[in-house]
Motif scaffolding. Sequence first.
Motif, PDB file in Angstrom:
ATOM      1  N   THR A  45       0.814  -1.219   0.000  1.00  0.00           N
ATOM      2  CA  THR A  45       0.000   0.000   0.000  1.00  0.00           C
ATOM      3  C   THR A  45       0.848   1.270   0.000  1.00  0.00           C
ATOM      4  OG1 THR A  45      -0.206  -0.130   2.418  1.00  0.00           O
ATOM      5  CG2 THR A  45      -2.000  -1.085   1.104  1.00  0.00           C
ATOM      6  N   SER A  46       2.154   1.125   0.178  1.00  0.00           N
ATOM      7  CA  SER A  46       3.054   2.275   0.111  1.00  0.00           C
ATOM      8  C   SER A  46       3.650   2.365  -1.295  1.00  0.00           C
ATOM      9  CB  SER A  46       4.187   2.139   1.129  1.00  0.00           C
ATOM     10  OG  SER A  46       5.193   3.108   0.888  1.00  0.00           O
ATOM     11  N   THR A  47       3.734   3.546  -1.826  1.00  0.00           N
ATOM     12  CA  THR A  47       4.352   3.744  -3.146  1.00  0.00           C
ATOM     13  C   THR A  47       5.782   4.262  -3.029  1.00  0.00           C
ATOM     14  OG1 THR A  47       3.474   5.997  -3.296  1.00  0.00           O
ATOM     15  CG2 THR A  47       2.116   4.218  -4.214  1.00  0.00           C
ATOM     16  N   ASP A  52      10.873   5.896  -5.426  1.00  0.00           N
ATOM     17  CA  ASP A  52      12.334   5.916  -5.358  1.00  0.00           C
ATOM     18  C   ASP A  52      12.931   5.381  -6.659  1.00  0.00           C
ATOM     19  OD1 ASP A  52      12.500   7.008  -2.822  1.00  0.00           O
ATOM     20  OD2 ASP A  52      12.736   5.082  -1.802  1.00  0.00           O
ATOM     21  N   LEU A  53      12.354   4.302  -7.162  1.00  0.00           N
ATOM     22  CA  LEU A  53      12.843   3.743  -8.422  1.00  0.00           C
ATOM     23  C   LEU A  53      12.634   4.726  -9.564  1.00  0.00           C
ATOM     24  CD1 LEU A  53      14.011   1.255  -9.920  1.00  0.00           C
ATOM     25  CD2 LEU A  53      11.647   0.565 -10.365  1.00  0.00           C
ATOM     26  N   ARG A  54      11.492   5.390  -9.572  1.00  0.00           N
ATOM     27  CA  ARG A  54      11.228   6.374 -10.618  1.00  0.00           C
ATOM     28  C   ARG A  54      12.309   7.465 -10.609  1.00  0.00           C
ATOM     29  NH1 ARG A  54       6.266   7.720 -12.849  1.00  0.00           N
ATOM     30  NH2 ARG A  54       5.170   6.835 -11.052  1.00  0.00           N
ATOM     31  N   ARG A  78      22.429   7.849  -0.240  1.00  0.00           N
ATOM     32  CA  ARG A  78      22.766   8.315   1.109  1.00  0.00           C
ATOM     33  C   ARG A  78      21.654   9.190   1.668  1.00  0.00           C
ATOM     34  NH1 ARG A  78      24.757  12.536   3.675  1.00  0.00           N
ATOM     35  NH2 ARG A  78      24.777  13.784   1.756  1.00  0.00           N
ATOM     36  N   GLN A  79      21.131  10.096   0.853  1.00  0.00           N
ATOM     37  CA  GLN A  79      20.075  10.990   1.316  1.00  0.00           C
ATOM     38  C   GLN A  79      18.779  10.246   1.627  1.00  0.00           C
ATOM     39  OE1 GLN A  79      19.419  14.517  -1.033  1.00  0.00           O
ATOM     40  NE2 GLN A  79      21.602  14.904  -1.308  1.00  0.00           N
ATOM     41  N   VAL A  80      18.413   9.289   0.761  1.00  0.00           N
ATOM     42  CA  VAL A  80      17.183   8.530   0.992  1.00  0.00           C
ATOM     43  C   VAL A  80      17.249   7.790   2.320  1.00  0.00           C
ATOM     44  CG1 VAL A  80      15.791   6.575   0.188  1.00  0.00           C
ATOM     45  CG2 VAL A  80      16.594   8.286  -1.449  1.00  0.00           C
ATOM     46  N   GLN A 307      14.415  -2.163  -3.265  1.00  0.00           N
ATOM     47  CA  GLN A 307      13.885  -3.221  -2.406  1.00  0.00           C
ATOM     48  C   GLN A 307      14.710  -3.356  -1.129  1.00  0.00           C
ATOM     49  OE1 GLN A 307      13.989  -6.387  -5.302  1.00  0.00           O
ATOM     50  NE2 GLN A 307      11.770  -6.377  -5.582  1.00  0.00           N
ATOM     51  N   SER A 308      16.012  -3.238  -1.257  1.00  0.00           N
ATOM     52  CA  SER A 308      16.884  -3.351  -0.083  1.00  0.00           C
ATOM     53  C   SER A 308      16.634  -2.208   0.897  1.00  0.00           C
ATOM     54  CB  SER A 308      18.347  -3.370  -0.523  1.00  0.00           C
ATOM     55  OG  SER A 308      18.598  -4.477  -1.366  1.00  0.00           O
ATOM     56  N   MET A 309      16.502  -0.992   0.379  1.00  0.00           N
ATOM     57  CA  MET A 309      16.188   0.140   1.255  1.00  0.00           C
ATOM     58  C   MET A 309      14.789   0.003   1.844  1.00  0.00           C
ATOM     59  SD  MET A 309      17.958   3.468  -0.546  1.00  0.00           S
ATOM     60  CE  MET A 309      16.861   3.496  -1.955  1.00  0.00           C
TER      61      MET A 309
END
Length: 466
Positions: A45-47, A52-54, A78-80, A307-309
Motif C-alpha cells: 500500500t506504500s508507493t 524511489d525507483l522512478r 545516502r540521502q534517501v 527493495q533493499s532500502m
Amino acid sequence: MLLKNRLRHWLLAAATLAAAPAMANNPVAPSDSATIKQIYDNALTSTKSYEDLRYLTKNIGARLSGSPQAAAAVEWGRQVMNKMGLDRVYVQEVMVPHWVRGDKEIGRVLSGQVGSTDVNIAALGSSVGTGESGLTAEVVEVHNFEELEKLGKKKVKGKIVFFNRAFDNTHVQTMAAYSGAVDQRGGGPVAAAKLGAVAVIVRSMANEIQDVPHTGNTRYQDGVDKIPAAAISTKGAELLSKQLKNDPNLKFYMRMTCENLPEVLSYNVIGELKGTEKPNEIIVVGGHLDSWDLGEGAHDDGTGVVQSMEVLRLFKDLGIKPKRTIRAVLYMNEENGLRGGRKYAEEAKAKGENHIAAIESDAGGFTPRGFGMEATPAQIQKALTWKPLLTPYGLHEIGAGHGGADIGPLKGQGTVALIGFKPDSQRYFDYHHTDIDTFETVNRREMQLGAASMASLVYLISQYGL
C-alpha cells in the motif's frame, strides 16, 4: 457453497498438519504470522519504493561506474536512507574502473551476394575501440571454444570471430540458460586473440529473437592482445549466420570508439539498524547501485536497490525492533569489476565482523518465487521450517541455489549464509543489459511483493538466527 467451505477447511487442515513437524522443530511465535502480514500490507500500500525507483531511473538514469550519474546515485542513496532515521548511514570508499562507450556503434554485414546490411551491435564493457575509421574483416562462426581451437590460427588469424551459441531454451530457469552461454562473452575475446583474431562479435545473451543488443562485461588477459568485442542482437546474429552459410567470404564492418579511462573514487552506500539483543550478528540485504550505460538500469539493478532500502523502511515504519543488526548495502561496480562487493567483504574481514546472512536482489523486479541459498544443510533446513509462514505469499522455492555476485566475496567468513532473492525469471533476459531496461518495464506490485518477501525473511532471521 457448503462443498466449497468443506473443501477450504480440509485444505487448511491438511496444510496445518503438513507444516506441524517443521514448525515443531523450530518454534515460532504466534505473532510472527501477524508481523509478516503487516509487512506485506505496508509494502503493498506504500508507493515509496516505486517512487524511489522512478527518481533513480528517470532523474539520474544509467549509472555506469565512474560516471557522473553513478556519483549522483551514491548521493541519492545516502540521502534517501538518511531521511529514514536509521541508526547509522555511511559510505565506503572504493576505487572503480571508468569505461566509456563513446559514439553509437556501427555494425554492417558486407556480402557480395546481398550487399550491405546494417545490424545492431553494442560494445562489450571493458572493450577497446576499433579506431575512428572502424574495422573490416572476414568472419568465422563458432559455437563454442572447442570449435574455435579446431579452426586454429590458420583459419582465424586476421578475421573476426563470431560466437553464436544461443540460449538453451529447454531450461525452465532462464538463469541456467544464461550460465550456459555467458562464457563466450567473458572469455571469447581472449581465446580469439590468442589465435590472431582482430575482433569478436558475440550473440546477445537473450532468450528471444529481438533486435536489441545486450551488452555486458568482457575480460582481457595480460600478455594477450586486446581486440574489440561487441554484442550483436539475436536477430542480427541469425541474419549474419544465415548469410555466412550462403557467402562464407562475406565481411563485417564495425566501428566502436569506446575506451578505458583512469580509475575513479566511488562508494558503497550503507544504512543500518542496530540489533537489540545480538547487535554483533549482522544480516545484509543489498543490490548494486551501478548499471550499464544503456537504458535506465531499472531491473538491473534499480529494483534490487530500492527493495533493499525498503526492507529498512518497513522495519522503521512498523516499529519492528530487530534482534540482530540489519544493513542495507548499495554496492558499486557489480557490472564491470565487482569492486564494491570485494571492498565490503575486505573491510568486514578486517573488522572481524560476524555476518550470519547476506541476501541479494539482482534478478529483476518480477513476481517473487523464493530464495536460493549457498549455506550449510542445517541452515537450509532451518529456513525450510519457515515455509509455512512464507508460502501463503508465493514463496515456494526455498533451498540450495545461488546467492549473488556482490555478496559472494563474503563466502568463507564464518558461517554466513549467502541468499539470492528469486523472482520469476522468464522476462528478465528480455531487458538485461539493454537500452530497454527502463522504469516502464517494472510492475509496481511485483516489485513491492519482492521487497516484502525480502523483509519477511530478514525478520525471521533476525528473530531466530540461522
